[in-house]
Design an enzyme around this catalytic site. Structure first.
Site, mmCIF file in Angstrom:
data_model
loop_
_atom_site.group_PDB
_atom_site.id
_atom_site.type_symbol
_atom_site.label_atom_id
_atom_site.label_comp_id
_atom_site.label_asym_id
_atom_site.label_seq_id
_atom_site.Cartn_x
_atom_site.Cartn_y
_atom_site.Cartn_z
ATOM 1 N N ASP A 101 0.661 -1.203 0.001
ATOM 2 C CA ASP A 101 0.059 -0.017 -0.028
ATOM 3 C C ASP A 101 0.732 1.303 0.063
ATOM 4 O OD1 ASP A 101 -2.129 -1.769 0.214
ATOM 5 O OD2 ASP A 101 -2.364 -1.344 2.317
HETATM 6 N N1 URA Z 1 -1.292 -5.633 4.028
HETATM 7 C C1 URA Z 1 -1.827 -4.505 3.850
HETATM 8 O O1 URA Z 1 -2.878 -4.205 4.506
HETATM 9 N N2 URA Z 1 -1.133 -3.611 3.341
HETATM 10 C C2 URA Z 1 0.074 -3.950 2.687
HETATM 11 O O2 URA Z 1 0.613 -3.200 2.082
HETATM 12 C C3 URA Z 1 0.596 -5.322 2.639
HETATM 13 C C4 URA Z 1 -0.265 -6.170 3.566
#
Ligand code: URA
Length: 261
Positions: free
Chosen positions: A122
Site C-alpha cells: 500500500d
Molecule cells: N497488508 C496491508 O494491509 N497492506 C499492505 O501493504 C500489505 C499487507
C-alpha cells in the site's frame, strides 16, 4: 516451471557461451550510454580477461569472459533484480499521472529497462519490495496458489490479546465474507499502541489492515520485513535499494516462492 526453464537457459548459456558486442555488454550493465561506453573503451578503461580492449565491436561471451570497467568487475546479468526499502508516500506502480511511484526512486540507469514492482505494498506501507524486468519470473511470483510466508511489523491501536491471537490462528473473516488462511501474530509490545509481528501466507487487498479492522483495531504503521527467506537488508534506509545477490535471486527462482501481496 517457469523458474526451471530460466535456470536451464542459464545453464545452457554457460555451456555454449553467448556472445555479444562489448559496447552493448557494458551499456546493458549500466556503465553508460553506447556513446559514453565507446569513450571509455577509447580511453583504455575496459579490460576483457585482463587485456585492455579498445574495440567497441569486440565480442565477449556474456557469462564466461571477465570484463572490467574502471578496474571494477562488471558481471553479466540478463535481468535486473532490485530490493527496495519502500518508503511511505509512493505507490507500487510503474507510472502514474498524479502519484510518485517506486520507479521514481530509481537511478536513471534503471529507467527504460522495463522494470516493474513484483506485487504491491500500500502507499502508506514501508519495507521490502522486489523490482525486476524479468516478466516471466514476475508472472510466476504473482500466482495466488503459492503461500510463501510474508513477515510484517505492525503498530495497531489498542491492546492485542488472546482473542486476537486465536482469530489470526483460525483465519479472520474479512468484510467481503472471505476468511483468510491461518496467520500468525506475535506480540512485541503492548500498550495503547501495540507492536506486533504478523505472518500471512497470501496477499489479499489491504489484507493486514482488514484483518485488524475485523477485530476492531486500526493499523497505524506497517512494514514488510521479509518474504520467505528473502529478508529486507537492514543497511537499506527508507527509499534506498540495491541489486539482489545471486543467493537472493536463487530464493526468488524457487518453485514455491511468490509475492502475491
Ligand atoms: N497488508 C496491508 O494491509 N497492506 C499492505 O501493504 C500489505 C499487507
Amino acid at each position: 516451471m517457469a523458474a526451471q526453464i530460466l535456470y536451464n537457459t542459464f545453464k545452457d548459456r554457460m555451456k555454449v557461451g553467448v556472445y555479444l558486442r562489448l559496447d552493448r555488454y557494458l551499456a546493458n550493465m549500466g556503465c553508460g550510454s553506447r556513446s559514453a561506453v565507446k569513450k571509455l573503451l577509447r580511453a583504455g578503461q575496459v579490460t576483457v580477461n585482463d587485456q585492455i580492449i579498445r574495440d567497441d565491436g569486440y565480442r565477449v561471451a556474456e557469462l564466461q569472459d571477465k570484463v572490467t570497467c574502471w578496474g571494477e568487475v562488471i558481471r553479466y546479468r540478463e535481468f535486473i533484480y532490485l530490493m527496495l526499502n519502500k518508503p511511505a508516500g509512493v505507490i507500487s506502480a510503474t507510472d502514474d499521472d498524479r502519484e510518485r511511484t517506486v520507479l521514481d526512486l530509481l537511478d536513471p540507469k534503471y529507467r527504460n529497462k522495463g522494470i516493474f514492482p513484483v506485487g504491491r505494498l500500500d502507499k502508506d506501507t514501508e519495507g521490502l519490495l522486489v523490482l525486476t524486468n524479468n516478466g516471466e519470473l514476475g508472472h510466476q511470483l504473482l500466482t495466488p496458489r503459492k503461500h510463501v510466508p510474508k513477515y510484517y511489523l505492525a503498530r495497531v491501536t489498542g491492546a492485542v490479546g488472546p482473542d486476537d491471537f486465536a482469530a489470526f490462528r483460525d483465519g479472520v473473516l474479512l468484510d467481503d465474507g472471505y476468511r483468510t488462511l491461518p496467520a500468525e501474530l506475535e506480540l512485541l509490545q503492548s500498550g495503547e499502541l501495540s507492536e506486533v509481528r504478523v505472518i500471512i501466507h497470501e496477499g489479499k487487498f489491504h489484507q493486514i489492515k482488514r484483518m485488524f479492522q475485523a477485530l476492531d483495531k486500526k493499523v497505524v504503521y506497517l512494514k514488510r520485513i521479509a518474504m520467505g527467506e528473502l529478508c529486507l537488508d537492514p543497511a537499506l534506509e527508507l527509499g534506498e535499494y540495491r541489486e539482489l545477490s545471486d543467493e537472493e535471486i536463487a530464493i526468488l527462482m524457487r518453485k514455491d516462492f511468490s509475492d502475491n501481496g
